[in-house]
Design a protein around this motif. Structure first.
Motif, PDB file in Angstrom:
ATOM      1  N   SER A 733       0.793  -1.411  -0.242  1.00  0.00           N
ATOM      2  CA  SER A 733      -0.110   0.166  -0.210  1.00  0.00           C
ATOM      3  C   SER A 733       0.884   1.386  -0.154  1.00  0.00           C
ATOM      4  N   THR A 734       2.157   1.086   0.261  1.00  0.00           N
ATOM      5  CA  THR A 734       3.048   2.348   0.335  1.00  0.00           C
ATOM      6  C   THR A 734       3.703   2.540  -0.908  1.00  0.00           C
ATOM      7  N   ILE A 735       3.423   1.903  -2.186  1.00  0.00           N
ATOM      8  CA  ILE A 735       4.235   2.075  -3.150  1.00  0.00           C
ATOM      9  C   ILE A 735       3.986   3.463  -3.907  1.00  0.00           C
ATOM     10  N   SER A 736       5.042   4.245  -4.284  1.00  0.00           N
ATOM     11  CA  SER A 736       5.002   5.497  -5.047  1.00  0.00           C
ATOM     12  C   SER A 736       5.840   5.413  -6.191  1.00  0.00           C
ATOM     13  N   ASP A 737       5.937   6.579  -6.859  1.00  0.00           N
ATOM     14  CA  ASP A 737       6.868   6.553  -8.116  1.00  0.00           C
ATOM     15  C   ASP A 737       8.090   6.056  -7.848  1.00  0.00           C
ATOM     16  N   LEU A 738       8.853   6.550  -6.762  1.00  0.00           N
ATOM     17  CA  LEU A 738      10.206   6.209  -6.406  1.00  0.00           C
ATOM     18  C   LEU A 738      10.493   4.903  -5.671  1.00  0.00           C
ATOM     19  N   THR A 739       9.185   4.265  -5.196  1.00  0.00           N
ATOM     20  CA  THR A 739       9.582   2.786  -4.724  1.00  0.00           C
ATOM     21  C   THR A 739       8.989   1.765  -5.775  1.00  0.00           C
ATOM     22  N   TYR A 740       8.346   2.221  -6.543  1.00  0.00           N
ATOM     23  CA  TYR A 740       7.811   1.272  -7.716  1.00  0.00           C
ATOM     24  C   TYR A 740       8.941   0.521  -8.533  1.00  0.00           C
ATOM     25  N   PRO A 741       9.852   1.196  -8.908  1.00  0.00           N
ATOM     26  CA  PRO A 741      11.155   0.367  -9.508  1.00  0.00           C
ATOM     27  C   PRO A 741      11.644  -0.693  -8.460  1.00  0.00           C
ATOM     28  N   THR A 742      11.652  -0.516  -7.374  1.00  0.00           N
ATOM     29  CA  THR A 742      12.131  -1.332  -6.275  1.00  0.00           C
ATOM     30  C   THR A 742      11.339  -2.523  -6.262  1.00  0.00           C
ATOM     31  N   ALA A 743      10.027  -2.274  -6.229  1.00  0.00           N
ATOM     32  CA  ALA A 743       9.165  -3.225  -6.004  1.00  0.00           C
ATOM     33  C   ALA A 743       8.825  -4.131  -7.129  1.00  0.00           C
ATOM     34  N   HIS A 744       8.958  -3.575  -8.428  1.00  0.00           N
ATOM     35  CA  HIS A 744       8.862  -4.101  -9.704  1.00  0.00           C
ATOM     36  C   HIS A 744      10.099  -5.147  -9.908  1.00  0.00           C
ATOM     37  N   TRP A 745      11.084  -4.448  -9.437  1.00  0.00           N
ATOM     38  CA  TRP A 745      12.338  -5.467  -9.748  1.00  0.00           C
ATOM     39  C   TRP A 745      12.582  -6.718  -8.811  1.00  0.00           C
ATOM     40  N   HIS A 746      11.995  -6.355  -7.541  1.00  0.00           N
ATOM     41  CA  HIS A 746      11.723  -7.482  -6.552  1.00  0.00           C
ATOM     42  C   HIS A 746      10.851  -8.598  -7.075  1.00  0.00           C
ATOM     43  N   LEU A 747       9.889  -8.109  -7.745  1.00  0.00           N
ATOM     44  CA  LEU A 747       8.814  -9.098  -8.288  1.00  0.00           C
ATOM     45  C   LEU A 747       9.401  -9.819  -9.251  1.00  0.00           C
ATOM     46  N   VAL A 748       9.889  -9.182 -10.455  1.00  0.00           N
ATOM     47  CA  VAL A 748      10.783 -10.032 -11.394  1.00  0.00           C
ATOM     48  C   VAL A 748      11.732 -10.851 -11.050  1.00  0.00           C
ATOM     49  N   ILE A 749      12.509 -10.590  -9.935  1.00  0.00           N
ATOM     50  CA  ILE A 749      13.791 -11.388  -9.613  1.00  0.00           C
ATOM     51  C   ILE A 749      13.173 -12.519  -8.855  1.00  0.00           C
ATOM     52  N   SER A 750      12.184 -12.337  -7.984  1.00  0.00           N
ATOM     53  CA  SER A 750      11.683 -13.397  -7.184  1.00  0.00           C
ATOM     54  C   SER A 750      10.914 -14.309  -7.872  1.00  0.00           C
ATOM     55  N   ASN A 751      10.711 -14.141  -9.109  1.00  0.00           N
ATOM     56  CA  ASN A 751       9.778 -14.964  -9.848  1.00  0.00           C
ATOM     57  C   ASN A 751      10.594 -15.463 -11.119  1.00  0.00           C
TER      58      ASN A 751
END
Length: 1534
Positions: A733-751
């Protein structure tokens, strides 16, 4: 006869004599033996004292300089050895009381002037007086003078600490001595009222101020270290002792009780009351309230003092019957804090943040004392005292919540303590607590977030135990829905809180969780969703409630077949409501057409985030429940008929999220993709969920999977390309413009394991490039990394590199290598010629199918197309290998033509960063083509580049070392030999050697730095590994070795006189190292060669002989250019050792037929003599020591090699001098112990009996007592170490008899040395520990040889002498282990002696038990983890001994009750740390196994009362845990 001066005294009294002359005469009279008059010493002391008193009383006017000289004269007398000798011999000499008054007055003047100049002599006089018993009586007989002195010194110390000047040690040393004297007098006082009056009137204020200033001072390097480290702590402890003994004596408790509980006088008759009414609390409060320091400091001093005074009060008076008194004292002391004004609303809220912090820290300490001392008993307070405590704590909690201080950690801790006292204290204001400390709290910093999480965790645990979790979250939801500035709110659940929530949810009944979920859904439906459109405030509230729903649904226990049906039905109903009442309305609201400018509205973004977060949560939970619970029927099943066949076929949204039309979903998707936030991330999660659902179908829809994987990667491509990101805390729920790349990369690498099979090769390359970019950035930003437990892009990428999954993903592994090579090619500057011809440029050509080798194993080929596919594959593979061959030829050609690329320092740094990233790869798991590619890159960097002259030499060596290290890692892989498909081994060796010899001209001035040794080692390891690989491959071994040898011959240095000066020492060392490696590898190969291959043996022997000859020349040349007084170059030693080994192995093969030529023997003897010469002084050079000892071990294995008239004794003498050298420490000895042992094995194995007797005499000389008396501790250490080395050698015949004949003398000497060494704490680690290790070894080796019990019993005298307290942590562990090993050696090897010496054994072992109990007691928060680990190891050793006694020593059963009695007696004295107690308890249980019923009865009858209770608890636990488990195990034992 000497003249006798007796007319000095009249001259001292005469007014005609000048003061200069008087002082000279007085000095002469004191020191001269020729000056004699009655009672001279006392007369001189009285004269100077009377003069100083007269000056002070203004009866005598003297210049300041004369007064200072008088003080100096008095000081010299007081500190003189003459005075001390006279007093020791019983002569009575004293000072007048008036001199004490003068000293106090002088210090008082210094206090008032606030200038501490010229008081050093006065302080020195005070120190001398107080430390001399016969002089200190002037203070101890008149306690008022000592109190006054202590007060003045404390004030002076406060002035010095408050100033900006450096703190010196003199004042604080005197102060510490004065405190010690006063505490001695204070203990002897019989009138507690008088002591209380002294302390409160004169000492309380300066002592409290001094303690505060010592505690808060920021110590600098200019301050005296002794004051900082020792005196400050000692003085603080003395102040606490003084205050406790002065203010809180047992006799004063009735006065405290009378004052704090005034109603008592009406309830009971007082007996033995004090004559005058004493109001101690009021007195202390008055002293705290009056201004005894600057106003700016007053609040801080009071805040730090209040908690100290309450702690001392509680320590003195806290008993069950005094709890109410303790509470009232807490109340009165709290009244001294400025916070108390806020409690009564009489003070405006004007405290600064710093003031708040201090006041809250004081309150926290007070509440901690209340909680830890059990002062608040809920039932007693309610029944007996009309809830007086509860009422006060309620007021306190309300005040804290009213004046929220969420930026101060102590504020959260105070609320947590109040919660821990009684949850009802905050229960009535639960909504205020939730709002101020949780939902609306701005605790964004890590230091405040941790205590906030601790408070909320306590809330969770309390209300979950009370089964009132729904009530707590009803308040949470209510607060969320309050009108507030929601954009300032932090997320409801942090990562830490989510973990705590999960723990509580696992314990809660499912219906309570469903109550909370239903309440959340209801709040959304009734309050939020109707008003969300157009309202940013409501949209933020919706997102907060959505995050609560998400947290609960993701962390609650899943439904399964054991879940009751009503719970399953209720869950189904809840999900249906959630879908129909929240998700569907939100989707319909979001699908409405919007103008572009409207899409940026806050409400729309947050509503979209909430809708997709809930949609993802719903799908994930619905799918999970469907799999885990057969009774669960998904709400999606109701509308399954309405789903179109097209949606099912194309896996549209309606296939897994019911009642959402495809058209509506497309509009919502477009909206979500327009901004990088929670909604976009949830779209990726939903797409991933869709992939998982497709994969569970048979057959899986390949095109749908490819589209989904492409969508996930494409979704974050634009954000990742911007290169701007911030760490993410993991909360969706806290994802913003600047934290989105981190969250996206985490999802890609984790899966990746799911995504990788279904993405295109271009996408794989995209991921590889991105991975490399993020790693380069992560490495650059490493020093600035914070301690927050958040996720960053760099951490994610590093995590993948360190994982074992990456090598399994062959395609990505290969693509990453390609990307890395591209990066190297981009970093290196282009040469003058055509850059396309350079090796790295050829490797980065875009038309080469590097991935085909990987894809070949994964590709599914139709049998009909197999032939054509195989042909195409072979063509592509052959193209890649042709390219590799071409690159290899190019590398060799460039190296031969000497056409290097010149690198600047910036290029080297960039290459090093990339090499570090390359080292993260699992290089040994590469496929053949990739392994070869990587080898070519590293070889090209080594042989085709050259550093510019301005480059840092150390950086260049680090770069080269890293290249060699990575090449060696590649050679360890299973496909390492693939490099020989494109290279001849000799070409590689020649190219590397040529380039390194040329590079060595840069390194002439850095041969002494550690990096040079590291570089040489890496080169050696590379050559050894490569040559070994050539041998193991068994193809063209002879040819490759001959070619390489002929090349090395061409590199030999010209030793003619004219050229000698031009020889480069660095190149010489490198060449010698390569010869050494070649010699070593060939020697080993020859030794392992079977006898059948005689032809190969002859060829390689001839080759080895050529190598040896060339090595001899190189060594001799190196020694010739070495200056006569210069030490041996370290690089030569392993070379000569290897040379000697090769010669000796050849001599063995030839059956010693004179293979060792005389010139070569001379070389070895010369080397041997030089090493013996340098050895005694080489204690600080560990590398030299290890290599020199390795040479000596080989040399001494052949006694014929010794020079004339030299024997093994000479070597032992050199080693003895080495071990006695100043640079030798225990660490050095441990580092070379293996090499020393090998030398002694060879020495003693080949020496004669007479030589051995001489060696034994040397050892016994070193153990003589005169060495320790003459303070030659290193001589003793040397002898002890030699003894230990002798014990590690196999002895036989006369040598063995000689050693064991001398062993009683050795044991006796060791016992006497231990006794002497234990008197000096500095010798514990250097003498005592080695002696313990030697004794243990002696006892182990002496099994069956040491037959006299007395000699074994001597070991116990050693053990009982060794101290086990007041040791440093490392010394403590060494001593403890040493004592244990000696005991264990006796137990194992001398059982018969043990039975006769049982008391000594039990005493020695009991000392260990007592010591570990003392060290392992609970000490509050254990900050030093290493120290505690040592104590745990020691406890484990005790457990081991107990277990061994029980298992192996049947005859020891009679002592079992005694051992248990000793244990419980000590256990009763301490409270052990649980981890330590676990080890000790497990051990003593084994001893209890030996106890029969009669022993238990005896213990119950004979143990004292307190100890008996401890034993009963121990025995009950033994029966409950250990005995039951033991019987259970025996039941299944054959």
């Amino acid at each position: 006869m000497a003249a006798i001066y007796s007319g000095i005294y009249p001259k001292l009294k005469s007014s005609k004599t000048s003061w200069e002359d008087k002082l000279k005469l007085a000095h002469f009279a004191w020191i001269s033996h020729q000056c004699v008059f009655p009672n001279k010493e006392q007369v001189l002391l009285d004269w100077v004292s009377h003069t100083l008193v007269s000056c002070c009383n203004k009866r005598l006017e003297l210049e300041d300089e004369v007064v200072e000289k008088l003080w100096a004269y008095l000081n010299s007398i007081i500190h003189s050895r003459r005075l001390q000798n006279l007093l020791k011999n019983g002569k009575t000499i004293g000072l007048s009381f008036s001199i004490a008054q003068v000293i106090n007055q002088r210090l008082s003047e210094a206090c008032s002037q606030k200038a501490q100049r010229n008081i050093g002599t006065v302080l020195s006089c005070s120190s001398g007086i107080l430390s001399t018993p016969s002089l200190s009586i002037i203070y101890t007989a008149k306690c008022e003078l000592l109190v006054d002195l202590l007060s003045k010194l404390s004030k002076l110390a406060c002035q010095q600490l408050a100033s900006e000047d450096a703190v010196g040690s003199q004042l604080f040393s005197v102060l510490q001595l004065t405190f010690a004297q006063y505490l001695l007098i204070q203990r002897q006082q019989t009138n507690p009222n008088r002591v209380f009056g002294q302390v409160t009137s004169h000492l309380l204020q300066p002592c409290l101020l001094l303690r505060h200033l010592l505690t808060v001072r920021s110590w600098t390097q200019a301050d005296d270290n002794h004051v900082h480290q020792h005196l400050s702590k000692e003085i603080r402890n003395q102040i606490e002792t003084l205050l406790q003994a002065g203010l809180f004596q047992p006799e004063l408790f009735s006065s405290y009780k009378e004052e704090l509980l005034p109603e008592q006088e009406h309830q009971e008759k007082k007996k033995g009351t004090l004559k005058s009414l004493l109001l101690p609390v009021n007195t202390v409060q008055t002293k705290l309230g009056s201004g005894f320091c600057e106003p700016a400091l007053h609040g801080a001093v009071v805040a730090s003092s209040v908690s100290l005074l309450y702690k001392l009060f509680v320590d003195s008076y806290c008993k069950a019957e005094n709890y109410l008194v303790c509470f009232h004292m807490f109340h009165r002391l709290f009244g001294q804090l400025r916070l108390s004004g806020l409690l009564q609303d009489v003070r405006e809220d004007t405290l600064s943040p710093a003031d708040w912090s201090m006041e809250l820290l004081a309150l926290e300490q007070l509440l901690n004392l209340v909680l830890s001392s059990d002062i608040y008993n809920v039932a007693s307070d309610r029944i007996r005292h009309k809830e007086v405590q509860f009422g006060f704590y309620r007021q306190l909690a309300q005040m804290l919540m009213k004046h929220s201080q969420a930026s101060i950690p102590a504020w959260f801790r105070c609320l947590k303590l109040l919660m821990s006292l009684n949850h009802l204290i905050v229960d009535a204001d639960l909504d205020d607590l939730v709002a101020s400390a949780w939902v609306d709290a701005r605790a964004s910093e890590l230091r405040t977030r941790k205590p906030q999480e601790a408070l909320i965790s306590t809330l969770f645990q309390t209300y979950s135990k009370l089964r009132q979790f729904p009530r707590l979250f009803e308040q949470v939801l209510t607060v969320i829905c309050w009108p507030a500035a929601d954009e300032l709110r932090l997320p409801v659940f942090s990562a830490g809180l989510t973990v705590k929530l999960r723990e509580c949810l696992l314990e809660l009944p499912p219906n309570q969780i469903l109550d909370i979920l239903c309440l959340s859904v209801e709040k959304c439906q009734t309050l939020i969703i109707p008003a969300v459109e157009g309202s940013g405030d409501m949209a933020l509230k919706l997102l907060s409630v959505s995050s609560v729903l998400h947290a609960f649904l993701f962390n609650m226990r899943s439904l399964d077949d054991a879940t009751p049906s009503p719970v399953v039905l209720r869950t189904q109903s809840l999900l249906a409501k959630m879908q129909k009442g929240i998700i569907q309305p939100l989707m319909e609201m979001l699908q409405a057409p919007r103008r572009e400018e409207e899409k940026s509205d806050l409400w729309l973004r947050k509503a979209c985030d909430s809708a997709l977060l809930l949609a993802y949560t719903w799908v994930e939970v619905d799918t999970l429940f469907g799999f885990s619970c057969s009774k669960y029927v998904s709400p999606a099943a109701e509308v399954v008929c309405a789903v179109t066949p097209c949606a099912v076929r194309h896996w549209g949204i309606s296939a897994f999220l019911p009642a959402v039309e495809e058209q509506c979903w497309e509009r919502v998707t477009d909206l979500a993709n327009s901004f990088a936030s929670t909604s976009k991330y949830c779209l990726e999660l939903l797409t991933l969920q869709k992939m998982k659902m497709i994969l569970m179908q048979t057959p899986a829809d390949l095109q749908a999977l490819q589209r989904a994987a492409a969508f996930i990667l494409e979704s974050g491509r634009s954000s990742m390309s911007r290169g701007e990101s911030e760490p993410w805390d993991g909360d969706i729920s806290t994802i913003s413009d600047l934290t989105y790349p981190t969250a996206h990369w985490h999802l890609v690498i984790s899966n990746l394991t799911i995504l990788l099979p279904y993405i295109s090769l271009k996408d794989v390359e995209y991921i590889a490039n991105l991975l490399l970019e993020t790693l380069v950035l992560a490495k650059a930003q490493e020093p600035a990394s914070d301690q927050e437990p958040s996720i960053s892009i760099g951490k994610i990428s590093l995590g993948l590199m360190h994982s074992s999954f990456l090598p399994e993903m062959k395609v990505l592994h290969c693509a990453f290598l390609t990307s890395l090579i591209h990066q190297f090619a981009g970093v290196l500057p282009t040469a003058a010629g055509d850059p396309v011809d350079l090796p790295l440029q050829q490797l980065t050509a875009g038309n080469i199918p590097w991935h085909e080798e990987v894809l070949a194993s994964c590709r599914a080929v139709d049998p009909l197309e197999a032939t054509s596919e195989n042909k195409l594959l072979k063509d592509e593979l052959s193209l890649s290998w042709k390219t590799l061959q071409k690159v290899a030829q190019c590398i060799v050609l460039l190296a031969k033509n000497d056409c290097p690329i010149v690198l600047k320092e910036s290029h080297l740094e960039s290459c090093l960063a990339l090499l570090e990233i390359a080292s993260l790869l699992k290089l040994d798991s590469f496929l053949p083509a990739d392994c070869t590619r990587c080898s070519l890159v590293l070889l090209s960097l080594l042989v085709n580049t050259r550093a510019s002259v301005s480059c840092s030499k150390l950086l260049l060596m680090k770069f080269l070392s890293t290249c060699f290290h990575l090449l060696r890692c590649l050679q360890a892989g299973r496909n390492a030999s693939s490099v020989f498909k494109v290279f001849h081994a000799s070409d590689v060796l020649e190219a590397v050697m040529t380039s390194q010899l040329k590079t060595c001209k840069f390194f002439t001035n850095v041969l002494t730095v550690p990096v040079w040794a590291q570089y040489l080692q890496e080169v050696q390891d590379f050559f050894e590994s490569f040559l070994q690989m050539v041998i193991e491959r068994r193809q063209s071994v002879k040819l490759n070795f001959e070619k390489f040898m002929s090349f090395l011959m061409s590199c030999k240095p010209d030793v003619s006189a004219g050229e000698r000066k031009g020889w480069n020492p660095a190149a010489g060392q490198l060449l010698l190292m390569v010869f050494t490696t070649l010699c070593h590898v060939v020697t080993l190969y020859l030794q392992q060669l079977p006898e059948k291959k005689l032809q190969s043996l002859d060829v390689l022997s001839a080759l080895l002989e050529a190598v040896v000859v060339q090595m001899v020349r190189t060594v001799e040349h190196g020694l010739q250019i070495n200056t006569r007084n210069q030490p041996l170059p370290v690089a030569f030693i392993p070379s000569v050792t290897t040379l000697l080994k090769a010669d000796l192995s050849h001599a063995v093969k030839k059956e010693r037929c004179g293979f060792l030529e005389q010139p070569r023997v001379k070389l070895y003897q010369k080397f041997y003599s030089q090493i013996l010469k340098e050895l005694p002084c080489a204690g600080s050079n560990l590398q030299f020591l290890q290599l020199a000892l390795q040479f000596l071990a080989v040399f001494c294995s052949v006694p014929e090699m010794y020079p004339e008239k030299e024997t093994a004794v000479v070597v032992v003498l050199a080693i003895k001098r080495l071990l006695a050298g100043p640079a030798i420490t225990m660490q050095v000895i441990q580092s070379v112990e293996m090499e020393l042992t090998e030398v002694f094995v060879q020495l003693l194995g080949n020496c004669s009996a007479e030589e051995f007797y001489t060696i034994m005499r040397l050892v016994l000389q070193g153990l003589e007592m005169k060495n320790v008396w003459q303070q030659k501790a290193k001589e003793v250490l040397s002898a002890v170490t030699l003894t230990k080395l002798l014990l590690s050698c196999p002895l036989s015949g006369d040598k063995e008899k000689a050693f064991w004949f001398a062993s009683p003398q050795i044991v006796t000497a060791l016992a006497m040395q231990t006794k002497e060494a234990c008197r000096d704490p500095s010798l514990i680690s250097t003498i005592v520990v080695p002696i313990l290790e030697t004794v243990a070894a002696l006892l182990r080796q002496g099994e069956g040889v040491l037959l006299n019990p007395h000699h074994v019993s001597l070991a116990f005298s050693i053990l009982l002498t060794v101290p086990l307290d007041h040791l440093k942590t490392e010394d403590y562990h060494s001593v403890f282990l040493g004592v244990h090993e000696v005991l264990f050696s006796i137990v194992q090897c001398h059982a018969k002696v043990l039975l006769k010496a049982a008391p000594s054994f039990l005493n020695s072992f009991h000392r260990l038990v007592v010591s570990v109990m003392h060290e392992g007691r609970q000490k509050g928060d254990r900050g030093n983890t290493d120290e505690f680990e040592v104590i745990l190891k020691c406890a484990h050793l005790v457990e081991r001994m107990y277990t061994h006694i029980a298992a192996e020593m049947e005859d020891f059963t009679v002592f079992s009750a005694f051992i248990v009695a000793q244990y419980v007696t000590e256990l009763q004295k301490v409270t052990l740390h649980p981890s330590v107690k676990k080890h000790l308890t497990e051990g003593i249980y084994h001893i209890l196994d030996l106890c029969i019923e009669r022993d238990i009865k005896f213990l119950n009858a004979s143990l004292p009362t307190g100890v008996r209770e401890v034993f009963k608890d121990l025995y009950n636990d033994y029966n409950h845990y250990h005995k039951a488990k033991k019987h259970g195990e025996e039941k299944y034992t054959a």
